[in-house]
Design a protein around this motif. Structure first.
Motif, PDB file in Angstrom:
ATOM      1  N   THR A   1       0.742  -1.163   0.176  1.00  0.00           N
ATOM      2  CA  THR A   1      -0.283  -0.285   0.054  1.00  0.00           C
ATOM      3  C   THR A   1       0.699   1.139   0.053  1.00  0.00           C
ATOM      4  N   ALA A   2       2.037   1.348   0.815  1.00  0.00           N
ATOM      5  CA  ALA A   2       2.918   2.425   1.088  1.00  0.00           C
ATOM      6  C   ALA A   2       3.307   2.631  -0.314  1.00  0.00           C
ATOM      7  N   HIS A   3       3.956   1.659  -1.169  1.00  0.00           N
ATOM      8  CA  HIS A   3       4.622   1.810  -2.572  1.00  0.00           C
ATOM      9  C   HIS A   3       3.418   2.260  -3.525  1.00  0.00           C
ATOM     10  N   ALA A   4       2.209   1.705  -3.424  1.00  0.00           N
ATOM     11  CA  ALA A   4       1.359   2.233  -4.380  1.00  0.00           C
ATOM     12  C   ALA A   4       0.815   3.816  -4.082  1.00  0.00           C
ATOM     13  N   ALA A   5       0.855   4.024  -2.992  1.00  0.00           N
ATOM     14  CA  ALA A   5       0.681   5.474  -2.651  1.00  0.00           C
ATOM     15  C   ALA A   5       1.850   6.508  -2.672  1.00  0.00           C
ATOM     16  N   GLY A   6       2.878   6.041  -2.801  1.00  0.00           N
ATOM     17  CA  GLY A   6       4.162   6.701  -2.996  1.00  0.00           C
ATOM     18  C   GLY A   6       4.431   7.258  -1.724  1.00  0.00           C
ATOM     19  N   LEU A   7       4.152   6.723  -0.714  1.00  0.00           N
ATOM     20  CA  LEU A   7       4.404   7.112   0.841  1.00  0.00           C
ATOM     21  C   LEU A   7       5.526   6.043   1.554  1.00  0.00           C
ATOM     22  N   PRO A   8       6.208   6.520   2.419  1.00  0.00           N
ATOM     23  CA  PRO A   8       7.168   5.478   3.273  1.00  0.00           C
ATOM     24  C   PRO A   8       6.245   4.757   4.191  1.00  0.00           C
ATOM     25  N   LEU A   9       6.968   3.583   4.422  1.00  0.00           N
ATOM     26  CA  LEU A   9       6.316   2.738   5.595  1.00  0.00           C
ATOM     27  C   LEU A   9       6.838   3.065   6.747  1.00  0.00           C
ATOM     28  N   VAL A  10       6.108   2.932   7.954  1.00  0.00           N
ATOM     29  CA  VAL A  10       6.707   3.283   9.115  1.00  0.00           C
ATOM     30  C   VAL A  10       7.034   1.849   9.900  1.00  0.00           C
ATOM     31  N   ASP A  11       8.330   1.901  10.427  1.00  0.00           N
ATOM     32  CA  ASP A  11       8.854   0.631  11.152  1.00  0.00           C
ATOM     33  C   ASP A  11       8.334   0.541  12.546  1.00  0.00           C
ATOM     34  N   ALA A  12       6.958   0.307  12.440  1.00  0.00           N
ATOM     35  CA  ALA A  12       6.082   0.188  13.678  1.00  0.00           C
ATOM     36  C   ALA A  12       4.796  -0.750  13.309  1.00  0.00           C
ATOM     37  N   ASP A  13       3.907  -1.019  14.129  1.00  0.00           N
ATOM     38  CA  ASP A  13       2.773  -1.658  13.955  1.00  0.00           C
ATOM     39  C   ASP A  13       1.862  -1.328  15.149  1.00  0.00           C
ATOM     40  N   LEU A  14       0.744  -1.884  15.059  1.00  0.00           N
ATOM     41  CA  LEU A  14      -0.184  -1.695  16.494  1.00  0.00           C
ATOM     42  C   LEU A  14      -0.455  -2.867  17.350  1.00  0.00           C
ATOM     43  N   VAL A  15       0.430  -3.855  17.022  1.00  0.00           N
ATOM     44  CA  VAL A  15       0.028  -5.072  17.889  1.00  0.00           C
ATOM     45  C   VAL A  15       1.442  -5.792  18.155  1.00  0.00           C
ATOM     46  N   GLY A  16       2.517  -5.917  17.017  1.00  0.00           N
ATOM     47  CA  GLY A  16       3.603  -6.781  17.430  1.00  0.00           C
ATOM     48  C   GLY A  16       3.424  -8.274  17.138  1.00  0.00           C
ATOM     49  N   ARG A  17       2.182  -8.631  16.786  1.00  0.00           N
ATOM     50  CA  ARG A  17       1.891 -10.129  16.223  1.00  0.00           C
ATOM     51  C   ARG A  17       0.506  -9.995  15.571  1.00  0.00           C
ATOM     52  N   ALA A  18      -0.288 -10.628  15.631  1.00  0.00           N
ATOM     53  CA  ALA A  18      -1.638 -10.573  15.055  1.00  0.00           C
ATOM     54  C   ALA A  18      -2.622 -10.887  15.847  1.00  0.00           C
ATOM     55  N   VAL A  19      -3.800 -10.179  15.686  1.00  0.00           N
ATOM     56  CA  VAL A  19      -5.147 -10.496  16.764  1.00  0.00           C
ATOM     57  C   VAL A  19      -6.037 -10.345  16.024  1.00  0.00           C
ATOM     58  N   PRO A  20      -7.433 -10.785  16.352  1.00  0.00           N
ATOM     59  CA  PRO A  20      -8.506 -10.972  15.376  1.00  0.00           C
ATOM     60  C   PRO A  20      -9.530  -9.870  15.496  1.00  0.00           C
ATOM     61  N   ARG A  21      -9.364  -8.736  16.249  1.00  0.00           N
ATOM     62  CA  ARG A  21     -10.278  -7.513  16.315  1.00  0.00           C
ATOM     63  C   ARG A  21      -9.830  -6.370  16.260  1.00  0.00           C
ATOM     64  N   ILE A  22     -10.323  -5.418  15.519  1.00  0.00           N
ATOM     65  CA  ILE A  22      -9.973  -3.817  15.298  1.00  0.00           C
ATOM     66  C   ILE A  22      -9.768  -3.419  16.666  1.00  0.00           C
ATOM     67  N   ASP A  23     -10.733  -3.585  17.628  1.00  0.00           N
ATOM     68  CA  ASP A  23     -10.810  -2.742  19.084  1.00  0.00           C
ATOM     69  C   ASP A  23      -9.571  -3.505  19.681  1.00  0.00           C
ATOM     70  N   GLN A  24      -8.647  -4.389  19.331  1.00  0.00           N
ATOM     71  CA  GLN A  24      -7.588  -4.824  20.104  1.00  0.00           C
ATOM     72  C   GLN A  24      -6.404  -4.034  19.518  1.00  0.00           C
ATOM     73  N   LEU A  25      -6.244  -3.097  18.434  1.00  0.00           N
ATOM     74  CA  LEU A  25      -5.114  -2.467  18.070  1.00  0.00           C
ATOM     75  C   LEU A  25      -4.590  -1.589  19.158  1.00  0.00           C
ATOM     76  N   SER A  26      -3.396  -1.276  19.330  1.00  0.00           N
ATOM     77  CA  SER A  26      -2.731  -0.488  20.306  1.00  0.00           C
ATOM     78  C   SER A  26      -3.372   0.910  20.546  1.00  0.00           C
ATOM     79  N   VAL A  27      -3.652   1.258  19.174  1.00  0.00           N
ATOM     80  CA  VAL A  27      -4.215   2.908  19.249  1.00  0.00           C
ATOM     81  C   VAL A  27      -5.306   3.100  19.804  1.00  0.00           C
ATOM     82  N   PHE A  28      -6.054   1.949  20.028  1.00  0.00           N
ATOM     83  CA  PHE A  28      -7.436   2.039  20.675  1.00  0.00           C
ATOM     84  C   PHE A  28      -7.203   1.716  22.077  1.00  0.00           C
TER      85      PHE A  28
END
Length: 364
Positions: free
Chosen positions: A122-149
């Motif tokens: 997605t970053a490549h398609a949009a011409g944007l950089p990718l941040v060396d981070a994420d909102l979990v550090g692994r996988a989770v099943p639900r949106i409300d479990q993302l760290s930003v929330f």
């Protein structure tokens, strides 16, 4: 140049040659869920060609806001109904149209599974950089479990793009509203969708994001390729092997929180002990001879004992020779009891307490 254009220990970009390594790492960090990465890795490699996706840190002075991207819905359907390549850019564009703001970079909603390489694509398609981070550090099943929330949230602006061309923009007060609306819509419109959340202020991400995720996925991917066996893989990734042997029992059923609930039993070839791994969409809790030895938010993953390829929760079978590995989770989840509770076993529908991690180093 080493994988990921590493300079001074950091990651400055992803090239086509990095795609397979990155995908191996995100597959392992998927904890048995997150979807198969093969098709997205191939798409990323082909899209990059002789170019690269810039990778930046959250401390980059040019960043003010970042959009998180990912996939929601059935990963099984995703394997059968593959992305066209338009879904994630369409979700990103829908958020930008609605908010009137363009993001300065893209971050993976979760590094585990198919979302890691999908975010890079997605970053490549949009011409944007990718941040060396994420909102979990692994996988989770639900949106409300993302760290930003996890913590006070004033409003949530997000968009989903389905395979049928439907665009769903949600302006909500609670992240659980995203989960409710999207799950219902996606179930009637193709089975899965791409989503974008934001743009999120970088100041908020500095407080709540799991940093270094791209670098860790590359490190884990190299470890999988170079390790001699499961014990060697654990040593290279700062983890431990809690059992290795033959699967003697598999049980599956439905579950409202985890969507698919399963349990596998492995007889350890060395000790004869029985390890039982409880799973939702991902591996969540592990016991050896009835004693808890690991749980979320730790990274519990099951690999083929010979190839070391990660094995999804829905692909374990009686007679498989498997190894159960536990890697340390991102320290962010342990820093506050409210954070830990959001990804504790009970948040996945498993009635068990959190198992604290032994002293372990998060590698790299």
């Amino acid at each position: 140049m080493d994988q990921g254009d590493r300079r001074g220990g950091g990651v400055t970009g992803l090239q086509a040659d990095d795609a397979a390594v990155f995908g191996r790492g995100t597959a392992l960090l998927g904890c048995g869920g997150g979807g198969r990465v093969d098709h997205m890795v191939s798409a990323l490699r082909l899209a990059l060609g002789d170019r690269s996706v810039p990778v930046v840190d959250l401390d980059d002075p040019g960043l003010e806001s970042v959009t998180a991207v990912g996939l929601v819905g059935s990963t099984t359907v995703l394997e059968e109904k593959m992305p066209s390549g338009d879904e994630l850019p369409a979700a990103l564009a829908a958020v930008e149209r609605w908010t009137g703001r363009r993001a300065d970079a893209v971050v993976a909603a979760q590094i585990g599974g198919v979302t890691g390489p999908a975010a890079a694509l997605t970053a490549h398609a949009a011409g944007l950089p990718l941040v060396d981070a994420d909102l979990v550090g692994r996988a989770v099943p639900r949106i409300d479990q993302l760290s930003v929330f996890i913590g006070p949230v004033t409003t949530v602006t997000a968009a989903a793009a389905t395979t049928s061309g439907l665009r769903i923009v949600v302006d909500a007060q609670q992240p659980l509203d995203l989960e409710t609306v999207w799950r219902e819509a996606v179930s009637h419109s193709g089975g899965w969708a791409a989503f974008a959340i934001g743009p999120v202020p970088v100041a908020l991400l500095r407080e709540r994001a799991v940093v270094g995720s791209v670098q860790r996925a590359l490190h884990v991917g190299r470890a999988v390729a170079e390790a001699r066996d499961a014990a060697d893989l654990a040593a290279r990734t700062g983890g431990r092997v809690v059992a290795q042997g033959r699967v003697v029992d598999v049980h599956r059923e439905g579950d409202a929180l985890a969507f698919v609930r399963s349990s596998i039993a492995i007889r350890d070839a060395g000790s004869g002990a029985i390890a039982r791994v409880e799973a939702g969409s991902e591996y969540v809790h592990c016991l050896v001879d009835g004693l808890p030895v690991a749980s979320t938010p730790s990274v519990i993953t099951v690999v083929d004992a010979r190839s070391l390829a990660p094995v999804a929760t829905d692909r374990t079978r009686v007679g498989n020779e498997l190894a159960v590995l536990v890697l340390p989770s991102a320290p962010w989840w342990w820093a506050d009891p409210a954070r830990t509770e959001a990804v504790a076993p009970r948040a996945f529908g498993i009635d068990a307490d959190v198992v604290p991690e032994p002293s372990a180093e998060l590698v790299p």
